[in-house]
Design a protein around this motif. Structure first.
Motif, mmCIF file in Angstrom:
data_model
loop_
_atom_site.group_PDB
_atom_site.id
_atom_site.type_symbol
_atom_site.label_atom_id
_atom_site.label_comp_id
_atom_site.label_asym_id
_atom_site.label_seq_id
_atom_site.Cartn_x
_atom_site.Cartn_y
_atom_site.Cartn_z
ATOM 1 N N LEU A 63 36.166 45.586 31.508
ATOM 2 C CA LEU A 63 36.459 46.356 32.738
ATOM 3 C C LEU A 63 37.541 45.500 33.830
ATOM 4 N N VAL A 64 37.944 46.517 34.524
ATOM 5 C CA VAL A 64 38.837 45.888 35.436
ATOM 6 C C VAL A 64 37.787 45.629 36.554
ATOM 7 N N MET A 65 37.849 44.352 37.335
ATOM 8 C CA MET A 65 36.910 43.716 38.293
ATOM 9 C C MET A 65 36.983 44.547 39.667
ATOM 10 N N ASN A 66 36.509 45.525 39.763
ATOM 11 C CA ASN A 66 36.602 46.294 41.035
ATOM 12 C C ASN A 66 35.129 45.998 41.711
ATOM 13 N N GLU A 67 34.854 46.635 43.069
ATOM 14 C CA GLU A 67 33.672 46.777 43.587
ATOM 15 C C GLU A 67 33.057 48.170 42.814
ATOM 16 N N TYR A 68 31.891 48.081 42.397
ATOM 17 C CA TYR A 68 31.330 49.242 41.710
ATOM 18 C C TYR A 68 29.886 49.584 42.328
ATOM 19 N N LYS A 69 29.574 50.887 41.739
ATOM 20 C CA LYS A 69 28.196 51.436 42.105
ATOM 21 C C LYS A 69 27.804 52.067 41.004
ATOM 22 N N SER A 83 35.273 52.956 45.696
ATOM 23 C CA SER A 83 36.005 53.975 46.447
ATOM 24 C C SER A 83 36.346 55.272 45.850
ATOM 25 N N SER A 84 35.752 55.359 44.474
ATOM 26 C CA SER A 84 35.789 56.801 43.674
ATOM 27 C C SER A 84 37.116 56.805 43.117
ATOM 28 N N GLY A 85 37.310 57.686 41.979
ATOM 29 C CA GLY A 85 38.351 57.757 41.275
ATOM 30 C C GLY A 85 38.139 57.468 39.993
ATOM 31 N N GLN A 107 36.720 56.510 49.488
ATOM 32 C CA GLN A 107 35.039 56.879 49.625
ATOM 33 C C GLN A 107 34.290 55.354 49.522
ATOM 34 N N PHE A 108 34.743 54.360 50.170
ATOM 35 C CA PHE A 108 33.907 53.152 50.025
ATOM 36 C C PHE A 108 32.548 53.342 51.025
#
Length: 440
Positions: A63-69, A83-85, A107-108
């Protein structure tokens, strides 16, 4: 005996708080989430099952290390960038990217939920503004799109992020969150808590306001969604469980604020995950200047057992019903009073008929009781002309009628203690030339 007591305390403590033997970088990229019965840790380039042994783990995640949910459905798990997408599916082993999109950065800290086979989000913050929109991931197009709402903007919730929320039975419920209050100067330098509560029905795509209340919680705070199907608000000041649908607020009075204040806060909601199967929380707490550690904390040790319950918000529907009922009651009372007052005039005149007959001239007495018999209808002036001698002309008779009415009214006000005016006048609806009279 002393040593036995110490060993007992150690065993109790280890039952409630268990170090997982996994250290992470305090400032690093990491994310905790629970899927089915397992809790996972994503750190840097690898994923770990920290709740138990799973063959093939730890492993590279790619994975690309972003902030996830993360959101779990009965059939599959889904992970989105915060932040969606970007959207991935997760089956407990592998991630599979589903979108043909990019990081929206719009959309954070939104609320993610699953409705009618679609992954949806409400609210959030991004691109220099708070949001009150609903978006959904179109699985067929592999793109995120805007969901249409019927409610006008002015009748919709104020935009917010990091809100309490829940999705139940085709209805979205949202509550207190962080946003911009209307009609203030420099709004984005003065963001505050938005304290109203709303329901969105997917059957008619409309918003309904439920009520208002500000929960005393310090910002910033974390929100764990899906805890007992509710929102769990966690801050250094207080911990609350919020059931918007049932208008219930639970405060955990003896929550473990020692652990809460130590939670790693590098990324939003990345440092805590609830595991229903194990009935406890996996948390990342800061240990030293550089390192943090994964711990498992039993639910009762994290939240405590002491609870205070109250209403989450002022119930507008109930309040409106009470106000409406009260208003109807007052109107009915006033109407009955008004009607009884009218009837009371006629009733009192009838009860004093003999006394009035002695006191008034014969034509005045006959005129009054003609009006009593006709009540509540109007009588034409022309029907009263026959009460007076035939040798009098038309204008003279009309003058006599006016004089009689004045004398009768003065008599009734003076002797019967009635409040004037006693009579009501109008023009005949069918013939405007004709004047009419009745008792008030």
């Amino acid at each position: 005996m002393k040593y036995i007591h110490i060993i007992f305390l150690i065993l109790v403590f280890s039952e409630n708080i268990t170090a997982q033997g996994k250290l992470v970088e305090k400032q690093g990229n990491h994310f905790l989430f629970t899927y089915k019965n397992s809790t996972y840790l994503i750190e840097n380039d690898s994923i770990f099952n920290i709740s138990g042994f799973q063959e093939g783990f730890p492993k590279l995640h790619g994975l690309v290390m972003n902030e996830y949910k993360f959101i779990e459905t009965p059939k599959m798990g889904y992970m989105k960038n915060a932040s969606s997408g970007i959207v991935y599916s997760f089956d407990g082993v592998d991630f599979n990217r589903l979108d043909h999109s990019f990081d929206f950065k719009s959309q954070f800290r939104s609320y993610t939920f699953f409705h009618d086979g679609q992954i949806m989000d409400f609210g959030g913050y991004g691109l220099h503004s708070f949001k009150n929109i609903i978006t959904y991931f179109n699985l067929a197009k592999k793109e995120t799109e805007l969901y249409n709402q019927e409610t006008p903007v002015e009748s919709s919730p104020i935009a917010r992020d990091r809100m309490m929320a829940q999705y139940l039975n085709n209805n979205l419920y949202i509550g207190q969150g962080h946003g911009v209050l209307p009609n203030i100067k420099q709004p984005y330098q003065n963001a505050d808590l938005i304290s109203d509560y709303w329901k969105f029905s997917f059957e008619n795509n409309t918003w309904t306001k439920l009520g208002e209340r500000t929960i005393d919680i310090a910002y910033p705070y974390d929100v764990v969604y899906g805890f007992n199907n509710n929102s769990l608000l966690i801050s250094d000041k207080a911990v609350f469980e919020c059931d918007i649908k049932n208008n219930l607020l639970i405060q955990y009075k003896d929550a473990n604020f020692g652990i809460i204040k130590s939670l790693n806060k590098i990324n939003t909601l990345s440092s805590i995950a609830y595991n229903t199967y194990k009935n406890g929380f996996y948390v990342i707490i800061d240990k030293t200047y550089e390192k943090a550690e994964v711990l498992f904390v039993k639910r009762d040790h994290f939240l405590g057992t002491k609870k205070d319950t109250s209403k989450l918000y002022s119930d507008l529907s109930f309040f409106s019903w009470k106000l409406f009922s009260f208003s109807i009651f007052i109107i009915a009372v006033l109407f009955l009073f008004f009607i009884s007052k009218k009837k009371n005039i006629v009733h009192r005149i009838k009860s004093k008929e003999k006394e009035i007959e002695v006191a008034l001239k014969q034509e005045d007495f006959i005129l009054l009781f003609k009006l009593v018999e006709a009540y509540p209808k109007y009588i034409d002036y022309s029907s009263l002309l026959d009460l007076y001698p035939e040798h009098l002309g038309y204008e003279s008779k009309k003058k006599k009628i006016r004089q009689s009415i004045i004398l009768i009214e003065e008599y009734l006000i003076r002797t019967q203690k009635l409040k004037g005016p006693i009579f009501v006048f109008r023009k005949n609806i069918e013939d405007k030339r004709e004047k009419q009279i009745r008792i008030r």
